[in-house]
Write a protein that holds these residues in place. Structure first.
Motif, PDB file in Angstrom:
ATOM      1  N   LYS A   1       0.873  -1.177   0.000  1.00  0.00           N
ATOM      2  CA  LYS A   1       0.000   0.000   0.000  1.00  0.00           C
ATOM      3  C   LYS A   1       0.906   1.222   0.000  1.00  0.00           C
ATOM      4  O   LYS A   1       1.648   1.457   0.938  1.00  0.00           O
TER       5      LYS A   1
ATOM      6  N   PRO B   1      -0.248   7.663  -4.988  1.00  0.00           N
ATOM      7  CA  PRO B   1      -0.098   7.057  -6.315  1.00  0.00           C
ATOM      8  C   PRO B   1       0.938   7.739  -7.199  1.00  0.00           C
ATOM      9  O   PRO B   1       1.580   7.081  -8.018  1.00  0.00           O
TER      10      PRO B   1
ATOM     11  N   GLN C   1      -1.906  -2.738 -10.224  1.00  0.00           N
ATOM     12  CA  GLN C   1      -2.794  -2.504  -9.094  1.00  0.00           C
ATOM     13  C   GLN C   1      -3.811  -3.616  -8.999  1.00  0.00           C
ATOM     14  O   GLN C   1      -4.193  -4.234  -9.995  1.00  0.00           O
TER      15      GLN C   1
ATOM     16  N   PRO D   1      -7.474  -0.890  -2.391  1.00  0.00           N
ATOM     17  CA  PRO D   1      -6.519  -0.894  -3.506  1.00  0.00           C
ATOM     18  C   PRO D   1      -5.102  -1.189  -3.023  1.00  0.00           C
ATOM     19  O   PRO D   1      -4.678  -0.718  -1.971  1.00  0.00           O
TER      20      PRO D   1
ATOM     21  N   ASP E   1      -0.895  -1.812  -4.597  1.00  0.00           N
ATOM     22  CA  ASP E   1       0.051  -1.795  -5.704  1.00  0.00           C
ATOM     23  C   ASP E   1       0.799  -3.125  -5.732  1.00  0.00           C
ATOM     24  O   ASP E   1       1.111  -3.704  -4.684  1.00  0.00           O
TER      25      ASP E   1
END
Length: 573
Positions: free
Chosen positions: A64, A68, A88, A103, A105
Motif C-alpha cells: 500500500k 499514487p 494494481q 486498492p 500496488d
C-alpha cells in the motif's frame, strides 16, 4: 393516526438516518485513512505467499503506497531492486477481520545480486522517505549448469482416451502393452532404464495392468520389443516363459527389480517372489534371484539365489525362505533383497543387499557364482527350539541395524542404500536414506574398503540448499543415480542434478518455473522441446548415457495424459 405515535416514528427515522450518515462518514474516513497507509503487505511467488527467496529470483510484492504519484524505490536487504512491472489490484489487509478490500500496488522485482544472504528485510521509500520494513530471508542462488540444456521428447506412447461432452478427453493408462515402432507401441513406464553401449539399445521395465505383471523391454532403432516377462514360471530358461516378481518394491511402489547390461552382452537382472503354497505341506517358498538373459537367443540363467540348499520344514513354520545373507560358493550362498547392480572394470558384479530392518551390505557376485560381503554387517543370530514334532531346529534370524556410519569393512553401515555407481575416478558411490530418513551419498574405495559420506548432513544440520558444495547440500529423495559421460554423477527425482567430483560441487541441470502462455496443459508442454531452465520431467527412473555421450531420462511414473515416456537431454558443450 395518533400524532404522538407519528412523532415517535419521525424521531426514530431521524435518529436512524443520523446514525446511517454518521456510519457512512466514519466508514469513508476509515477508508480514506487506510488508503493513505503505507507498507509491504506480503511477498508472493507462483501464487504462494513466501518469507524467503533466492538471489536472481523474480518475486511479486503487494504493498500500500498511499500516494499514487510518488516516486517509489524498492529495497531488498538494503539493496535497491529493479522493478520489472507495476500494477494494481484489490486485496485484504492482514490483521483485520472486517473483510474490507482496498486498492494495493503490485511490483514484480528481481532479487538483486548484491543483496545480503541471510535474514533481512524488504521495504520501499516514498519520495525518498523510508517506510516500515517486512522481514524477509535471502538465500544464495542455485548453481545451474553453465551449458545450454534442451529436453527433447524421445519415446512417445498414447494413452487410452474417452471424449467428454465438452470435447476434451479423459486419459487412462492402457491395460495391455504392445510392441512396435515408437509412437504406435504401447509403453506404460520406462522404469530402471539402462543402456547397452555394445549393442546400442535401451532396456527398461514396464508394467501391464491387465495381468498386473512386469516385462523387460528393449528399445533399439526406434522399435520397442519385449524380451522377457509375461510367462508363468519364475525359474523358466527362456524370456518368453519367464515370470517377473513384483514382490520387492521401492518407495514409490515400482517393482524393486533392477537391471544392468554386462560386459558379455547379456542383461543381468534381479527377481524377487514367493511361489504358491505347496499342496502337501501348505508352505510357500520365498526366493530372491540374480539372473541374466541373452537377448540374441532369449536364454535365461540363474546366477545366484537358487542353489538347491535345503531348508528345514517344521510345524510352526509358515514359509520356506531361501533368502538370507550368507557368503560362500554358488551351492551355499544366500542373497536377500539384491539391487543396484554394478559391474567393475574386471567384470565382477557388485550389488546392494539387505534392507531397512536388517542393515545393508555391499556384496560381490564373482564369475564363479560365489558371493562375498565387501562392506557392512548383518546382526546374525541362531535360535534353537523344539517344535511340535519333538525335533530340535536351529534357525538363523537377522536382527535390526538402524544406523549410518563411515569406516572400513564391517564397521560400515549403509542404512537404506538404494542405488550405486562406479564413477570415472574408479570409486563406487552409494546413495540411500541414512538414519533419520536423510539422504546421503557415500564414497567407497574398493582398494582399502573405506566408506566416507561425502554428501548429506546429519539431522539438525540439514539445509534446504539443493546445489552448492558437497558439504552445503541437504539431499531429499533421490530416485535415479548414474554416471555421466565425463565420469561425474547425475541424480534426481523430478529434476536432474550434476555431482562434479573434481570441483566437489552440485549444480542443477533442469527445473520448471511455469507454463509459457502458449501452452495450456502439461501434456501439450511435454510434447515439445523445452529448455532445461523451464521444462517438466516425469518421475525419474533413471538417467543414462549412450556411447556418444547423449543423455536420456526415463520415467517410472507419469500421468495417463502425458504420452512421453523418455526424453533426450541435449547438453551443448
Amino acid at each position: 393516526m395518533n400524532i404522538k405515535a407519528g412523532g415517535n416514528i419521525f424521531l426514530w427515522l431521524l435518529c436512524s438516518l443520523s446514525v446511517f450518515f454518521f456510519s457512512c462518514t466514519k466508514f469513508k474516513e476509515r477508508l480514506d485513512d487506510m488508503n493513505k497507509e503505507s507498507g509491504i503487505i506480503r511477498v508472493v511467488k507462483n501464487a504462494n505467499t513466501i518469507e524467503e527467496a533466492q538471489i536472481d529470483e523474480t518475486i511479486t510484492i503487494y504493498a500500500k503506497i498511499g500516494q499514487p504519484e510518488a516516486a517509489i524505490k524498492l529495497y531488498v536487504s538494503g539493496v535497491e531492486a529493479t522493478v520489472i512491472s507495476r500494477g494494481q489490484t484489490m486485496g485484504l489487509l492482514p490483521g483485520r477481520n472486517d473483510n474490507l478490500r482496498v486498492p494495493m500496488d503490485t511490483f514484480n522485482i528481481v532479487v538483486p545480486k548484491a543483496a545480503k544472504i541471510g535474514p533481512g528485510s524488504i521495504y520501499f521509500s516514498v519520495n525518498d522517505a523510508v517506510q516500515p520494513a517486512l522481514s524477509f530471508n535471502i538465500k544464495r542462488p542455485d548453481i545451474l549448469i553453465p551449458n545450454k540444456v534442451l529436453v527433447v521428447p524421445q519415446l512417445f506412447t498414447y494413452s487410452d482416451s474417452t471424449q467428454r461432452e465438452d470435447g476434451s478427453f479423459d486419459y487412462t493408462v492402457p491395460e495391455v502393452l504392445r510392441d512396435g515402432p515408437a509412437g504406435s507401441a504401447v509403453v506404460n513406464m520406462t522404469a530402471k532404464l539402462t543402456y547397452d553401449k555394445t549393442l546400442g539399445c535401451f532396456y527398461f521395465l514396464d508394467y501391464q495392468r491387465s495381468d498386473r505383471s512386469y516385462r523387460i523391454r528393449r528399445l533399439k532403432d526406434g522399435v520397442v520389443s519385449t524380451i522377457a516377462g509375461g510367462g508363468a514360471n519364475y525359474f523358466a530358461t527362456t524370456g518368453a516363459a519367464l515370470k517377473l516378481g513384483a514382490e520387492a518394491t521401492n518407495s514409490i511402489g515400482v517393482a524393486g527389480l533392477d537391471m544392468k547390461p554386462g560386459p558379455d552382452g547379456k542383461l543381468y537382472f534381479t527377481n524377487s517372489f514367493t511361489i504358491a503354497s505347496d499342496p502337501v505341506t501348505g508352505l510357500q517358498s520365498a526366493y530372491s534371484l540374480i539372473q541374466c538373459i541373452d537377448p540374441s537367443t532369449g536364454k535365461v540363467e540363474i546366477l545366484a539365489g537358487n542353489n538347491g540348499r535345503s531348508v528345514d520344514y517344521y510345524y510352526s513354520n509358515y514359509q520356506k525362505s531361501f533368502r538370507g545373507f550368507e557368503d560362500g560358493g554358488k551351492d551355499s550362498a544366500l542373497i536377500g533383497t539384491p539391487r543396484a547392480l554394478t559391474f567393475d572394470k574386471q567384470g565382477n558384479l557388485y550389488f546392494i543387499d539387505g534392507g531397512t530392518y536388517f542393515g545393508t551390505l555391499l556384496r560381490k557376485l564373482a564369475k564363479d557364482g560365489s558371493v562375498e560381503t565387501v562392506l557392512g554387517k548383518i546382526n546374525r543370530e541362531y535360535a534353537e527350539f523344539v517344535d511340535a514334532d519333538d525335533k530340535t531346529y536351529s534357525v538363523i534370524t537377522y536382527s535390526e541395524i538402524e544406523e549410518h556410519s563411515d569406516g572400513f569393512g564391517d564397521e560400515v553401515r549403509l542404512y537404506g542404500a538404494i542405488s550405486m555407481v562406479q564413477a570415472g575416478n574408479g570409486k563406487f558411490y552409494v546413495v540411500g536414506a541414512g538414519a533419520g530418513w536423510q539422504t546421503n551419498i557415500v564414497e567407497i574405495n574398493m582398494d582399502t574398503k573405506e566408506a566416507s559420506t561425502v554428501v548429506g548432513l546429519p539431522d539438525g544440520q540439514r539445509t534446504d540448499y539443493t546445489t552448492g558444495t558437497f558439504k552445503e547440500v541437504g539431499l531429499s529423495i533421490v530416485s535415479t543415480f548414474d554416471v555421466d559421460f565425463d565420469g561425474n554423477i547425475l541424480y534426481g527425482l523430478n529434476a536432474i542434478y550434476k555431482m562434479d567430483l573434481q570441483s566437489e560441487t552440485i549444480s542443477q541441470m533442469t527445473r520448471f518455473t511455469g507454463f509459457p502462455p502458449e501452452y495450456t496443459s502439461d501434456r501439450q508442454f511435454m510434447q515439445h522441446t523445452q529448455p532445461g531452465t523451464n521444462c517438466i520431467l516425469g518421475h525419474l527412473s533413471s538417467v543414462v548415457f549412450d556411447q556418444f555421450g547423449n543423455l536420456y531420462a526415463g520415467y517410472d511414473n507419469v500421468s495417463a495424459g502425458v504420452d512421453v515416456r523418455m526424453v533426450k537431454v541435449v547438453i551443448e558443450r
